[in-house]
Design a protein around this motif. Structure first.
Motif, PDB file in Angstrom:
ATOM      1  N   ARG A   1       0.833  -1.211   0.000  1.00 12.96           N
ATOM      2  CA  ARG A   1       0.000   0.000   0.000  1.00 12.96           C
ATOM      3  C   ARG A   1       0.865   1.257   0.000  1.00 12.96           C
ATOM      4  N   MET A   2       1.843   1.293   0.879  1.00 15.73           N
ATOM      5  CA  MET A   2       2.644   2.502   1.053  1.00 15.73           C
ATOM      6  C   MET A   2       3.588   2.731  -0.120  1.00 15.73           C
TER       7      MET A   2
ATOM      8  N   VAL B   1       3.265   2.213  -3.278  1.00 12.80           N
ATOM      9  CA  VAL B   1       2.641   2.820  -4.453  1.00 12.80           C
ATOM     10  C   VAL B   1       2.609   4.338  -4.300  1.00 12.80           C
ATOM     11  N   GLU B   2       2.260   4.815  -3.113  1.00 10.30           N
ATOM     12  CA  GLU B   2       2.268   6.255  -2.868  1.00 10.30           C
ATOM     13  C   GLU B   2       3.695   6.792  -2.850  1.00 10.30           C
ATOM     14  N   ALA B   3       4.610   6.046  -2.225  1.00  8.95           N
ATOM     15  CA  ALA B   3       6.004   6.486  -2.145  1.00  8.95           C
ATOM     16  C   ALA B   3       6.651   6.565  -3.514  1.00  8.95           C
ATOM     17  N   ASP B   4       6.158   5.779  -4.456  1.00  4.17           N
ATOM     18  CA  ASP B   4       6.785   5.745  -5.772  1.00  4.17           C
ATOM     19  C   ASP B   4       6.628   7.067  -6.519  1.00  4.17           C
ATOM     20  N   ARG B   5       5.736   7.915  -6.078  1.00  2.00           N
ATOM     21  CA  ARG B   5       5.617   9.230  -6.711  1.00  2.00           C
ATOM     22  C   ARG B   5       6.912  10.023  -6.551  1.00  2.00           C
TER      23      ARG B   5
ATOM     24  N   LEU C   1       7.782   9.342   1.829  1.00  2.85           N
ATOM     25  CA  LEU C   1       6.396   9.699   2.133  1.00  2.85           C
ATOM     26  C   LEU C   1       6.366  10.910   3.044  1.00  2.85           C
TER      27      LEU C   1
END
Length: 212
Positions: A18-19, A21-25, A195
Motif C-alpha cells: 500500500r505505502m 505505491v504512494e512512495a513511488d511518486r 512519504l
C-alpha cells in the motif's frame, strides 16, 4: 521450490504494498536512474512488488526477479505482465540464488540490503552469479553519517526490525559492498523522504563492478 517460510512477513508485505505505491511518486525517478544504461540479462534480488519493472531500458533482454515473500511475489507477477521488457518472477532468497556462476550481466538490489540476514553472504552470492566485468546497481537507505542521527538509528533498530520485515536502518551498506569484493565506481549519497511524515533517511544510489 525452496523453503521460504522464514521470509514470510504478511502484515508488513500488505503495508509495504500500500505505502510503496504512494512512495513511488517521489521514488520513481530514482528507480529510473538506478536502472539507466543496463543491458543484457539482469537478476533483481528482492524484487518486492515489482516497482522497478517499468523502468528497465529496452536494452535489457531479460530480468529474473527473485522474491521470497509470497504476497509481494504475487504482486510482482502482476507487474511483470505489463513490464516493457521480459520479466520472469521466481521464488528464492538472496543468500542462495538458484543460478550458476557468471549467469548475469548485472545484479540489481533496491531497498533490500537493509533486510537481508547477512549482507556479506548476500553480496558474495551476488558476485558469484555476476559475470566478470558485470555491474551491481544499488539503491539503499543506510546509517546516517551524522553522529546524533546515526545513534538514534542504532537505538531504534531492534524495534524497527520487528515492525518492518527485518529492516535494519543503521547498516553501512557501502562498506559491505566493498567488503563483498565489488568495486564501487559511482555512488551518490543523499537524504530522501519517500512519504510525507516518514523519516528522512540517508540513501545511497550507485554502481559497483565485479572486477575479478
Amino acid at each position: 521450490m525452496p523453503d521460504l517460510s522464514k521470509y514470510q512477513h504478511p502484515r508488513f508485505a500488505r503495508m509495504y504494498e500500500r505505502m510503496s505505491v504512494e512512495a513511488d511518486r517521489s521514488t520513481a525517478e530514482l528507480r529510473r536512474r538506478l536502472l539507466a544504461g543496463l543491458s543484457g540479462r539482469v537478476v533483481e534480488v528482492g524484487a518486492g512488488n515489482g516497482l522497478n519493472f517499468p523502468h528497465y531500458p529496452a536494452t535489457v533482454t531479460e530480468v529474473v526477479a527473485v522474491e521470497p515473500d509470497d504476497l509481494l511475489r504475487a504482486a510482482a507477477e502482476r507487474a511483470a505482465a505489463t513490464a516493457p521488457v521480459r520479466v520472469v518472477v521466481v521464488p528464492g532468497h538472496a543468500d542462495a540464488l538458484p543460478y550458476d556462476e557468471d549467469s548475469f550481466d548485472a545484479v540489481v538490489m533496491s531497498l533490500v540490503l537493509c533486510s537481508v540476514p547477512d549482507q556479506r553472504v548476500t553480496l558474495v552470492e551476488a558476485r558469484r552469479v555476476l559475470r566478470p566485468g558485470g555491474e551491481l546497481r544499488f539503491f539503499e537507505h543506510v546509517r546516517s553519517p551524522g553522529p546524533v542521527r546515526g545513534i538514534l538509528q542504532d537505538l531504534i533498530t531492534p524495534l524497527w526490525r520487528l515492525l518492518a520485515g527485518g529492516c535494519r536502518p543503521n547498516r553501512d551498506t557501502a562498506r559491505a559492498i566493498s567488503a563483498g569484493g565489488l568495486v564501487i565506481e559511482e555512488q551518490e549519497r543523499f537524504i530522501h523522504q519517500p512519504l510525507a511524515g516518514s523519516p528522512k533517511l540517508t540513501h545511497i544510489l550507485g554502481r559497483a563492478r565485479n572486477v575479478a
